[in-house]
Write a protein that holds these residues in place. Structure first.
Motif, PDB file in Angstrom:
ATOM      1  N   SER A 116       7.678  18.939   1.566  1.00  0.00           N
ATOM      2  CA  SER A 116       7.088  20.263   1.781  1.00  0.00           C
ATOM      3  C   SER A 116       7.108  21.102   0.508  1.00  0.00           C
ATOM      4  O   SER A 116       7.883  20.838  -0.411  1.00  0.00           O
ATOM      5  N   GLY A 117       6.225  22.099   0.477  1.00  0.00           N
ATOM      6  CA  GLY A 117       6.162  22.996  -0.671  1.00  0.00           C
ATOM      7  C   GLY A 117       5.763  22.298  -1.956  1.00  0.00           C
ATOM      8  O   GLY A 117       6.251  22.634  -3.032  1.00  0.00           O
ATOM      9  N   PHE A 118       4.848  21.352  -1.873  1.00  0.00           N
ATOM     10  CA  PHE A 118       4.436  20.559  -3.032  1.00  0.00           C
ATOM     11  C   PHE A 118       3.684  21.417  -4.047  1.00  0.00           C
ATOM     12  O   PHE A 118       2.722  22.096  -3.706  1.00  0.00           O
ATOM     13  N   THR A 119       4.152  21.403  -5.301  1.00  0.00           N
ATOM     14  CA  THR A 119       3.507  22.157  -6.381  1.00  0.00           C
ATOM     15  C   THR A 119       3.311  21.238  -7.583  1.00  0.00           C
ATOM     16  O   THR A 119       3.718  20.065  -7.555  1.00  0.00           O
ATOM     17  N   THR A 120       2.738  21.788  -8.642  1.00  0.00           N
ATOM     18  CA  THR A 120       2.546  20.995  -9.860  1.00  0.00           C
ATOM     19  C   THR A 120       3.877  20.551 -10.469  1.00  0.00           C
ATOM     20  O   THR A 120       3.931  19.568 -11.187  1.00  0.00           O
ATOM     21  N   LYS A 121       4.967  21.247 -10.152  1.00  0.00           N
ATOM     22  CA  LYS A 121       6.288  20.838 -10.644  1.00  0.00           C
ATOM     23  C   LYS A 121       6.736  19.511 -10.019  1.00  0.00           C
ATOM     24  O   LYS A 121       7.643  18.857 -10.528  1.00  0.00           O
ATOM     25  N   LEU A 126       0.825  -1.194   0.000  1.00  0.00           N
ATOM     26  CA  LEU A 126       0.000   0.000   0.000  1.00  0.00           C
ATOM     27  C   LEU A 126       0.863   1.249   0.000  1.00  0.00           C
ATOM     28  O   LEU A 126       1.629   1.477   0.940  1.00  0.00           O
ATOM     29  N   LEU A 127       0.775   2.009  -1.062  1.00  0.00           N
ATOM     30  CA  LEU A 127       1.448   3.308  -1.140  1.00  0.00           C
ATOM     31  C   LEU A 127       0.360   4.329  -1.399  1.00  0.00           C
ATOM     32  O   LEU A 127      -0.307   4.281  -2.430  1.00  0.00           O
ATOM     33  N   THR A 128       0.145   5.218  -0.438  1.00  0.00           N
ATOM     34  CA  THR A 128      -0.888   6.239  -0.591  1.00  0.00           C
ATOM     35  C   THR A 128      -0.266   7.615  -0.575  1.00  0.00           C
ATOM     36  O   THR A 128       0.793   7.826   0.009  1.00  0.00           O
ATOM     37  N   ALA A 129      -0.943   8.545  -1.236  1.00  0.00           N
ATOM     38  CA  ALA A 129      -0.485   9.928  -1.307  1.00  0.00           C
ATOM     39  C   ALA A 129      -1.647  10.846  -0.941  1.00  0.00           C
ATOM     40  O   ALA A 129      -2.778  10.620  -1.360  1.00  0.00           O
ATOM     41  N   CYS A 130      -1.346  11.867  -0.142  1.00  0.00           N
ATOM     42  CA  CYS A 130      -2.354  12.855   0.225  1.00  0.00           C
ATOM     43  C   CYS A 130      -1.658  14.156   0.595  1.00  0.00           C
ATOM     44  O   CYS A 130      -0.436  14.209   0.685  1.00  0.00           O
ATOM     45  N   LEU A 131      -2.443  15.217   0.795  1.00  0.00           N
ATOM     46  CA  LEU A 131      -1.911  16.536   1.128  1.00  0.00           C
ATOM     47  C   LEU A 131      -2.131  16.869   2.589  1.00  0.00           C
ATOM     48  O   LEU A 131      -3.222  16.678   3.117  1.00  0.00           O
ATOM     49  N   VAL A 132      -1.074  17.356   3.241  1.00  0.00           N
ATOM     50  CA  VAL A 132      -1.152  17.925   4.584  1.00  0.00           C
ATOM     51  C   VAL A 132      -0.705  19.368   4.427  1.00  0.00           C
ATOM     52  O   VAL A 132       0.476  19.623   4.196  1.00  0.00           O
ATOM     53  N   ASP A 133      -1.645  20.321   4.529  1.00  0.00           N
ATOM     54  CA  ASP A 133      -1.362  21.722   4.233  1.00  0.00           C
ATOM     55  C   ASP A 133      -0.755  21.798   2.826  1.00  0.00           C
ATOM     56  O   ASP A 133      -1.399  21.423   1.874  1.00  0.00           O
ATOM     57  N   GLN A 134       0.488  22.236   2.700  1.00  0.00           N
ATOM     58  CA  GLN A 134       1.127  22.326   1.379  1.00  0.00           C
ATOM     59  C   GLN A 134       2.190  21.247   1.192  1.00  0.00           C
ATOM     60  O   GLN A 134       3.070  21.380   0.342  1.00  0.00           O
ATOM     61  N   SER A 135       2.118  20.180   1.980  1.00  0.00           N
ATOM     62  CA  SER A 135       3.096  19.092   1.893  1.00  0.00           C
ATOM     63  C   SER A 135       2.445  17.832   1.338  1.00  0.00           C
ATOM     64  O   SER A 135       1.311  17.495   1.689  1.00  0.00           O
ATOM     65  N   LEU A 136       3.196  17.128   0.495  1.00  0.00           N
ATOM     66  CA  LEU A 136       2.776  15.819   0.017  1.00  0.00           C
ATOM     67  C   LEU A 136       3.159  14.801   1.075  1.00  0.00           C
ATOM     68  O   LEU A 136       4.274  14.816   1.588  1.00  0.00           O
ATOM     69  N   ARG A 137       2.239  13.914   1.416  1.00  0.00           N
ATOM     70  CA  ARG A 137       2.523  12.834   2.362  1.00  0.00           C
ATOM     71  C   ARG A 137       2.403  11.512   1.621  1.00  0.00           C
ATOM     72  O   ARG A 137       1.386  11.220   1.008  1.00  0.00           O
ATOM     73  N   LEU A 138       3.468  10.709   1.679  1.00  0.00           N
ATOM     74  CA  LEU A 138       3.486   9.379   1.079  1.00  0.00           C
ATOM     75  C   LEU A 138       3.598   8.345   2.187  1.00  0.00           C
ATOM     76  O   LEU A 138       4.554   8.371   2.961  1.00  0.00           O
ATOM     77  N   ASP A 139       2.616   7.461   2.282  1.00  0.00           N
ATOM     78  CA  ASP A 139       2.623   6.378   3.267  1.00  0.00           C
ATOM     79  C   ASP A 139       2.940   5.076   2.552  1.00  0.00           C
ATOM     80  O   ASP A 139       2.201   4.660   1.663  1.00  0.00           O
ATOM     81  N   CYS A 140       4.030   4.439   2.941  1.00  0.00           N
ATOM     82  CA  CYS A 140       4.433   3.162   2.349  1.00  0.00           C
ATOM     83  C   CYS A 140       4.280   2.086   3.428  1.00  0.00           C
ATOM     84  O   CYS A 140       5.101   1.973   4.333  1.00  0.00           O
ATOM     85  N   LEU A 157      -0.960  13.740  -8.914  1.00  0.00           N
ATOM     86  CA  LEU A 157      -1.318  14.994  -9.565  1.00  0.00           C
ATOM     87  C   LEU A 157      -1.914  15.906  -8.502  1.00  0.00           C
ATOM     88  O   LEU A 157      -2.839  15.503  -7.792  1.00  0.00           O
ATOM     89  N   ARG A 158      -1.421  17.112  -8.398  1.00  0.00           N
ATOM     90  CA  ARG A 158      -1.838  18.021  -7.324  1.00  0.00           C
ATOM     91  C   ARG A 158      -3.352  18.213  -7.288  1.00  0.00           C
ATOM     92  O   ARG A 158      -3.959  18.189  -6.228  1.00  0.00           O
ATOM     93  N   ASP A 159      -3.985  18.393  -8.428  1.00  0.00           N
ATOM     94  CA  ASP A 159      -5.428  18.628  -8.468  1.00  0.00           C
ATOM     95  C   ASP A 159      -6.247  17.411  -8.054  1.00  0.00           C
ATOM     96  O   ASP A 159      -7.419  17.539  -7.717  1.00  0.00           O
ATOM     97  N   LYS A 160      -5.646  16.217  -8.085  1.00  0.00           N
ATOM     98  CA  LYS A 160      -6.373  14.982  -7.768  1.00  0.00           C
ATOM     99  C   LYS A 160      -6.144  14.501  -6.330  1.00  0.00           C
ATOM    100  O   LYS A 160      -6.779  13.544  -5.899  1.00  0.00           O
ATOM    101  N   LEU A 161      -5.228  15.146  -5.607  1.00  0.00           N
ATOM    102  CA  LEU A 161      -4.903  14.697  -4.250  1.00  0.00           C
ATOM    103  C   LEU A 161      -6.002  15.050  -3.262  1.00  0.00           C
ATOM    104  O   LEU A 161      -6.606  16.111  -3.339  1.00  0.00           O
ATOM    105  N   VAL A 162      -6.238  14.140  -2.315  1.00  0.00           N
ATOM    106  CA  VAL A 162      -7.178  14.411  -1.231  1.00  0.00           C
ATOM    107  C   VAL A 162      -6.397  14.885  -0.014  1.00  0.00           C
ATOM    108  O   VAL A 162      -5.195  14.645   0.102  1.00  0.00           O
TER     109      VAL A 162
END
Length: 147
Positions: A78-83, A10-24, A109-114
């Motif tokens: 931190s500072g996750f953007t479309t780049k 299970l690898l999940t991705a989500c947003l915490v404020d402006q940071s990407l969080r990846l749980d492996c 994709l930033r627009d698709k993250l929960v």
């Protein structure tokens, strides 16, 4: 019988404020420590973000925060953007066994993250979910279920 990593199931991705969080999330059926690597693939090029297997690229070093527990490794970028969009990978390998590895990918994709709050209840205790995911191919092979 060679010891193996259960599977990086299970690898999940989500947003915490402006940071990407990846749980492996993973299972380790041995007492051997696990080496790990988080990376991103963009335009067919792999970029190591954090880990014990490869050398992280300098541009990510100041942006990462990492925590690890028994069966989960969590990376914050931190500072996750479309780049920063791309295919993220969590690769695991038993220490001293370079041929035994397991990996899982997730397209980010930033627009698709929960927001992470929406999945935190599920992520708190997913032992039953991991068991179900591991059991599906077996159940399917024995014609107990069809997907």
């Amino acid at each position: 019988m060679n010891p193996t990593i259960g599977i990086a199931v299970l690898l999940t991705a989500c947003l915490v404020d402006q940071s990407l969080r990846l749980d492996c999330r993973h299972e380790n059926s041995t007492t051997s420590p696990i080496q790990y690597e988080f990376s991103i693939t963009r335009e067919k090029k792999k970029h190591v973000i954090f880990g014990t297997m490869g050398v992280p690229e300098h541009s990510y070093r100041s942006r990462t925060n990492f925590t690890s527990k028994y069966n989960i490794k969590v990376l914050y970028l931190s500072g996750f953007t479309t780049k920063d969009e791309g295919m993220y990978t969590c690769e695991l390998q038993l220490s001293g066994q370079s041929t035994t590895s397991s990996s899982k990918n997730v397209s980010v994709l930033r627009d698709k993250l929960v927001k992470c709050e929406g999945i935190s209840l599920l992520a708190q205790n997913t032992s039953w979910l991991l068991l179900l995911l591991l059991s599906l191919p077996l159940l399917q092979a024995m014609d107990f279920i069809s997907l």
